[in-house]
Scaffold this motif. Sequence first.
Motif, short mmCIF file in Angstrom:
data_model
loop_
_atom_site.label_atom_id
_atom_site.label_comp_id
_atom_site.label_asym_id
_atom_site.label_seq_id
_atom_site.Cartn_x
_atom_site.Cartn_y
_atom_site.Cartn_z
N LEU A 37 11.28 -29.97 -41.75
CA LEU A 37 12.45 -29.96 -42.62
C LEU A 37 13.49 -28.99 -42.07
CD1 LEU A 37 10.46 -29.68 -45.97
CD2 LEU A 37 11.55 -31.74 -45.08
N PRO A 38 14.72 -29.45 -41.82
CA PRO A 38 15.77 -28.55 -41.32
C PRO A 38 16.38 -27.73 -42.46
CG PRO A 38 16.63 -30.75 -41.54
CD PRO A 38 15.17 -30.85 -41.91
N PHE A 39 16.86 -26.56 -42.12
CA PHE A 39 17.59 -25.74 -43.09
C PHE A 39 18.53 -24.82 -42.32
CE2 PHE A 39 13.88 -23.15 -42.10
CZ PHE A 39 14.41 -21.88 -41.93
N SER A 62 17.85 -24.10 -38.40
CA SER A 62 16.43 -23.84 -38.18
C SER A 62 15.61 -24.84 -38.97
CB SER A 62 16.10 -22.40 -38.59
OG SER A 62 16.90 -21.49 -37.85
N SER A 63 14.30 -24.66 -38.99
CA SER A 63 13.47 -25.66 -39.65
C SER A 63 12.14 -25.07 -40.08
CB SER A 63 13.22 -26.86 -38.73
OG SER A 63 12.52 -26.46 -37.56
N LEU A 64 11.50 -25.78 -41.00
CA LEU A 64 10.16 -25.46 -41.48
C LEU A 64 9.27 -26.64 -41.15
CD1 LEU A 64 8.01 -23.92 -43.17
CD2 LEU A 64 8.92 -25.12 -45.17
N THR A 65 8.15 -26.37 -40.50
CA THR A 65 7.19 -27.41 -40.13
C THR A 65 5.87 -27.18 -40.85
OG1 THR A 65 8.17 -27.67 -37.93
CG2 THR A 65 5.93 -28.50 -38.23
N VAL A 66 5.35 -28.21 -41.49
CA VAL A 66 4.04 -28.15 -42.13
C VAL A 66 3.22 -29.35 -41.66
CG1 VAL A 66 4.79 -26.88 -44.17
CG2 VAL A 66 4.94 -29.37 -44.16
N GLY A 67 1.93 -29.15 -41.44
CA GLY A 67 1.09 -30.23 -40.95
C GLY A 67 -0.36 -30.05 -41.33
N TYR A 68 -1.09 -31.16 -41.35
CA TYR A 68 -2.52 -31.16 -41.71
C TYR A 68 -3.23 -32.16 -40.81
CZ TYR A 68 -6.79 -31.86 -44.50
OH TYR A 68 -8.10 -31.96 -44.92
N LEU A 94 7.69 -21.55 -39.14
CA LEU A 94 9.13 -21.36 -39.28
C LEU A 94 9.73 -21.32 -37.88
CD1 LEU A 94 9.34 -18.68 -42.10
CD2 LEU A 94 10.16 -21.04 -42.23
N ASN A 95 10.73 -22.16 -37.66
CA ASN A 95 11.39 -22.25 -36.36
C ASN A 95 12.81 -21.70 -36.48
OD1 ASN A 95 9.21 -24.03 -35.14
ND2 ASN A 95 9.90 -25.32 -36.84
N PHE A 96 13.12 -20.73 -35.64
CA PHE A 96 14.45 -20.12 -35.67
C PHE A 96 15.09 -20.23 -34.29
CE2 PHE A 96 11.95 -17.70 -38.80
CZ PHE A 96 12.69 -17.97 -39.94
N SER A 97 16.39 -20.46 -34.30
CA SER A 97 17.17 -20.45 -33.07
C SER A 97 18.22 -19.37 -33.22
CB SER A 97 17.82 -21.81 -32.83
OG SER A 97 18.60 -21.78 -31.66
#
Length: 594
Positions: free
Chosen positions: A370-372, A382-388, A413-416
Amino acid sequence: MSHLLWKTLVLSPVVLGVTVLVSAKAMATEVASFSEDIKVKYAQTEAPEAIGTSLSIKTEQPKINQQLFAQAKTDGNQVLEQVNRYSSEGKNQNSLSQVTSVSQFSDVQPTDWAFQALQSLVERYGCIAGYPNSTYRGNRALTRYEFAAGLNACLDRVNELIATATADLVSKQDLATLQRLQEEFSAELATLRGRVDSLEARTAELEANQFSTTTKLVGEAIFAVTDIFGGNTGDANNTVFQDRVRLDLQTSFTGKDVLHTRLAAGNATAFSQIGNDDVLISGTAEGTQTFQLNGGSINNGVVIDWLAYYVPIGPAQAYFAATGGIHSDYAATNNPYFEDFDGGNGALSTFASENPIYRIGGGAGAALTLPFGSGGSFFKPSSLTVGYLASNANNPGVSQGLLEGNYAALGQLNFSVSDRLAIAATYVHGYHGAGSGGLFDAGGGLTGTSRVVGTNQSNTLSALDGSSSNSYGISAAFRPSDKLSVSGFVSYHDVTGFGADDDYEAWSYGLGIALPDFGKQGNVLGIFAGAEPYAFNRPGLVGNDVPYHIEGFYKYRVSDNISITPGVIWLTSPGQNSDNDDAIIGTLRTTFTF
């Protein structure tokens, strides 16, 4: 002694190759010019790029997804793309395919020197078309072929006026002028018609013989000559020639989604590590190389080792894996030039390619990115990644399946920061049933014993009771210039066993420096150093020394589809025991992509 001499001779070509290539760099620097800016990774695959994936760090890796990516397009594909582009342009111009007044052009003024001529062509003959944004772009350069195409359109319009009994609109002077123009540009008009006819014929042939209208094949084949040296370990292993082949069928149903169906075959296995007591160091995965991960095939048997689907959902990017999924399929690893997502063009080892935290669990499951944020903030979008991912999702047995068996849930959490720094903060929670193969098993679960990175002490879980793990990691990549990339990671793993004396902690860290376009555009010189996952004071497991891993490689790009990578991996204190002799792995890897 003779055995050591033979292995030294085997390694000599690798050392010589590196020496020659470095020398070539020294000579080439005098005449080398700056190459174009290399685009962001995931070019290699046709999968949609995961939002937040190495947001600003540009690498040569071309798109893909991620798993087999940056392939050269065939002439046939280029022709089809041209046809599609021309078709799209025609559709886009329908709104102004025929203008009736020169006033419809926003960039044409009465003071323009050609205004009257243009007005006559538009309002008297109606053979001028504009662009979709209501512009004429009269200052743009015109080729003879474009002029011939416009002349042909006017001729057709004049013939139409004559045929509809409106010939009085066409003067004899105009007809004489048109005749002279037609004679002057007769060669261009004939050539244009011939090119259109040829293009139509080639398009029909391609459509009749193409593999699929929705699927393309991306392939990779790896040939590797490799050996290991040092003490008992060197004596217990021989020089080997190993291979791995992957055929990835990439299918798109909407143009934005990608279904990956990957077939794999190989015969590669990792070297055995032998201790100072001449006994096998059981369970260690130190020095495992990327091409030695082959989906469980060891005799070149063909398996479907990855089946996954990428699809955008609104502004988010969704990922679904039916088998063979791993966390780095959808999460940004921030390790450009070392992680290439196919194992044939980046670092030699599984350790240097990505943070070991992404090797915890795998299999089937789903993820969402999800971008934010906004471009005006300190952190760029930036973005938030969740996975299972569940390791044994297909097994309906007790303590198995999608929800009751081994699993690993990731949040990142991904930051640029600016255009040259990317940071990712990662958390992974895992459950590991009794008898699991290892902490860093990439989805092996209960049915597999594969360990892809780290020592036996860091991997060994309780054989009698289940365990849970909480792992924390940070990965970062910094690109101070187009010719230098620095990346690194650190991860901490807290494992809680459900039995007595089953708890332990593990650590791992590493730092890499890559020099892209070193000696030639497309080449990469990489050096990586760090500690593979290790754990101290494990009951029943001997060894409390840090196992350092030092690696150097040079990927030489022979062509767009062939690369040769000589490299060396130096392992200190194998098995976390400084009494064991260091091990040195020499490899010459050749990668074919198609």
